[in-house]
Write an enzyme that holds these catalytic residues in place. Structure first.
Site, PDB file in Angstrom:
ATOM      1  N   GLN A   1       0.879  -1.176   0.000  1.00  0.00           N
ATOM      2  CA  GLN A   1       0.000   0.000   0.000  1.00  0.00           C
ATOM      3  C   GLN A   1       0.914   1.223   0.000  1.00  0.00           C
ATOM      4  OE1 GLN A   1      -1.754  -1.721   3.552  1.00  0.00           O
ATOM      5  NE2 GLN A   1      -3.800  -1.488   2.655  1.00  0.00           N
TER       6      GLN A   1
ATOM      7  N   HIS B   1       5.863   4.032   6.167  1.00  0.00           N
ATOM      8  CA  HIS B   1       7.152   3.333   6.049  1.00  0.00           C
ATOM      9  C   HIS B   1       6.930   2.191   5.060  1.00  0.00           C
ATOM     10  CE1 HIS B   1      10.799   1.502   8.418  1.00  0.00           C
ATOM     11  NE2 HIS B   1      10.866   1.202   7.124  1.00  0.00           N
TER      12      HIS B   1
ATOM     13  N   HIS C   1       6.445  -1.059   3.315  1.00  0.00           N
ATOM     14  CA  HIS C   1       6.360  -2.430   3.815  1.00  0.00           C
ATOM     15  C   HIS C   1       5.469  -3.257   2.899  1.00  0.00           C
ATOM     16  CE1 HIS C   1       2.994  -0.289   5.750  1.00  0.00           C
ATOM     17  NE2 HIS C   1       2.362  -1.441   5.825  1.00  0.00           N
TER      18      HIS C   1
ATOM     19  N   HIS D   1       2.893  -6.595   2.677  1.00  0.00           N
ATOM     20  CA  HIS D   1       2.050  -7.570   3.371  1.00  0.00           C
ATOM     21  C   HIS D   1       2.145  -8.911   2.633  1.00  0.00           C
ATOM     22  CE1 HIS D   1      -0.261  -4.831   6.053  1.00  0.00           C
ATOM     23  NE2 HIS D   1       0.045  -3.945   5.120  1.00  0.00           N
TER      24      HIS D   1
END
Length: 469
Positions: free
Chosen positions: A405, A416, A418, A420
Site C-alpha cells: 500500500q 514506512h 512495507h 504484506h
C-alpha cells in the site's frame, strides 16, 4: 568567493546573537544551501528549544534547504541521573516540536543528537526529518566516547548513559544530495565514512560536542581529512562553550568542501561564560564534487585485490531479541523479527487477516517505494520472495496475496515502505477479493478483532526463524 570576516552579518538582541557566514557562488547558477548551527545547550530543555527555533528561523531566511543541529541539542545534563530523567521517546513532545519546525519552514532538519528513550535503554540518536515533518532516518551512535585523560582533565564515559547502536545507515536522498549520518566521536573512525561513501554518500555529517581540549587539537584536521579522503562535503554542527561546571565544548561548527576547503565556520571557544548561538551557511555544489572525483578517482584506484572494507552483517540473519527496529515512529521488538537481510527485515503481525500474515519492511525509514535506492528495492523484494516461500511452507499454503500500500490514499496507515504477505488457502474468503477489504481495515482502531500478545508474536517468530538459519 567568500564573504570576508570584516563583512560578517551580525544580528544582536539582549539575550541572543547570530553569526552568519555565507559563501557566494562564482557564477549565476544557484546550488542548494545548507546551514550548520552552533549553540550552548544546558539542562533547560525549554530554553534549548527556543534557541533552536531561532536558529532554524534564521537558517530559513537564508534559504537553507537542510539545517544541521549539534549533538545533544535537546539538552546537556549536569549528571547521569538528570540525563536519564530528561530523555524522551520518539513519540514524545520534544520530537513533535522538531517535526513541526521542519514543516513550518519547509526544510529538512538534522537533529544531531537526541537522547532517545526505549524502555530503560537510552541511545544517542541522530534523527533526520524531512520538510513534511516525517522521520527519514534514525542513526544510533555506534562509537561511544569512553575516554579518560587525567592530565587534560577529561573524564567522560558515554556508555554510563547511552547504549551503542548496531547499524551504519544508508545515505539518504535530500534536496542537497545523498546525506550520511554520523555523530561526534564517529569522526575518529574513518572506516565508517569510507563505507558510507561506498554506499553513495555525497555529504558526511558530524554533529558534535567536542571537548575544548580535543577540539583545539583535532577538530578541524579530522573534518578536513574526512572530506578529502572521501571527496565528500562535510557538515559539522557543534556545541560551544560552558554548559555547566563539568562540560565545556569547542564550537567551530563548519562546512567543508570535497577538496578540504572550509566554506563557512562559526566561532571557536576560547574561554569565558558567554553562550554562542550562530549559523554558518554555504552552498553545496555537486558539480564541484563530480569534478574532484573525476580528476582524482581515488575510489577507483583502491586495491580491492589487496585490501577491502565491507559491512560484516550485510547478509546475515543475526537477530537479537533485545534489539529494536524502527517502523516509521513505532518500535518493533527484536523478539518478533524472524528474518533480516542487508536492507530489510520481516516481522510478525499484531493483527492478522489470515494465519501467517506477516510484514517485510525496509530497515531504513522511507515513506514510499520511490524513496528507496536500487539496492534497497532489490533486497526488499528478494526478501519478500524468501519470506513468502517460508510462510507458505509453514502454513501449508500454495498461494499468497502479496501487496504494497504505497501512500495514504492506497491504504497505507504506517508511513514506512512495507509488504504484506498473506498465505492463502482455498475457501479462506467467500469471495476471493474480500481479502483486500479485510486488509484495508485490519489495523484500524475500530476493528473488533483482538490484538495478539507480544508472546504470541514472538513464538511465531521463533518458529519462522528456523527457515533462515
Amino acid at each position: 568567493m567568500f564573504v570576508p570576516l570584516s563583512q560578517l552579518i551580525l544580528k544582536s538582541t539582549k539575550f541572543y546573537k547570530y553569526f552568519i557566514i555565507q559563501t557566494m557562488s562564482t557564477n549565476s547558477k544557484i546550488y542548494s544551501k545548507v546551514a550548520v548551527c552552533q549553540m550552548t545547550a544546558t539542562n533547560n530543555k525549554e530554553k534549548n528549544l527556543e534557541i533552536i527555533k531561532k536558529l532554524v528561523k534564521n537558517s530559513s531566511e537564508f534559504e537553507a534547504k537542510v539545517v544541521f543541529l549539534p549533538e545533544a541539542c535537546d539538552y546537556i545534563a549536569t549528571d547521569i541521573t538528570e540525563a536519564r530523567s530528561l530523555a524522551e521517546s520518539l513519540n514524545g513532545p520534544l520530537l513533535a516540536e522538531y517535526k513541526n519546525l521542519a514543516k513550518q519552514y519547509k526544510l529538512w532538519l538534522s537533529i544531531g543528537g537526541f537522547h532517545e528513550r526505549l524502555d530503560e535503554t537510552i541511545y544517542n540518536s541522530h534523527i533526520l526529518i524531512d520538510d513534511c515533518g516525517e522521520i527519514k532516518s534514525i542513526y544510533r551512535k555506534i562509537h561511544l566516547f569512553d575516554v579518560t585523560i587525567p592530565e587534560k582533565n577529561i573524564f567522560l564515559k558515554e556508555s554510563d548513559l547511552n547504549t551503542g547502536g548496531s547499524q551504519i545507515c544508508l545515505p539518504i536522498n535530500t534536496p542537497v544530495g545523498k546525506l550520511a549520518l554520523s555523530t561526534c566521536y564517529d569522526l575518529r573512525f574513518p572506516e565508517q565514512s569510507i563505507l558510507q561513501t561506498k554506499m553513495g554518500a555525497e555529504i558526511l555529517s558530524y554533529p558534535s560536542a567536542f571537548t575544548k581540549v580535543t577540539g583545539e587539537a583535532h577538530w578541524e584536521v579530522l573534518l578536513r581529512a574526512r572530506a578529502i579522503e572521501n571527496q565528500c562535503y562535510v557538515v559539522a554542527a557543534a556545541q560551544y562553550g560552558k554548559h555547566n561546571i563539568k562540560r565545556v565544548s569547542f564550537g567551530q561548527s563548519m562546512i567543508v568542501d570535497p577538496w578540504g576547503k572550509i566554506l563557512a565556520a562559526c566561532e571557536k571557544y576560547t574561554g569565558g561564560e558567554e553562550a554562542n548561538e550562530s549559523v554558518a551557511v554555504a552552498e553545496i555544489n555537486k558539480d564541484v564534487l563530480v569534478k574532484i572525483r573525476q580528476e582524482m578517482p581515488v575510489f577507483k584506484h583502491r586495491r580491492n585485490d589487496i585490501y577491502s572494507l565491507n559491512l560484516l552483517r550485510e547478509e546475515t540473519n543475526q537477530i537479537d531479541d533485545n534489539e529494536t527496529f524502527h517502523f516509521a515512529d513505532k518500535v518493533i521488538p527484536g523478539s518478533t523479527v524472524f528474518c533480516r537481510s542487508r536492507y530489510s527485515y520481516a516481522f510478525t503481525n499484531l493483527r492478522c487477516v489470515v494465519p501467517g500474515h506477516v510484514l517485510v519492511s525496509t530497515l531504513r525509514v522511507a515513506n514510499k517505494l520511490m524513496d528507496l535506492t536500487k539496492e534497497e528495492i532489490e533486497d526488499l523484494f528478494q526478501t519478500t520472495v524468501r519470506v513468502q516461500r517460508t510462510v507458505e511452507q509453514e502454513y501449508k499454503a500454495n498461494s499468497s496475496t502479496v501487496t504494497v500500500q504505497d501512500g495514504p490514499f492506497a491504504g497505507q496507515t504506517i508511513p514506512h515502505v512495507h509488504v504484506h504477505i498473506l498465505p492463502r488457502k482455498q475457501g479462506d474468503f467467500q469471495r476471493n477479493d474480500d481479502v483486500y477489504l479485510q486488509l484495508a481495515k485490519h489495523d484500524r482502531d475500530d476493528n473488533p478483532s483482538p490484538l495478539r500478545s507480544g508472546e504470541e508474536m514472538a513464538e511465531e517468530a521463533r518458529r519462522l526463524r528456523k527457515y533462515f538459519l
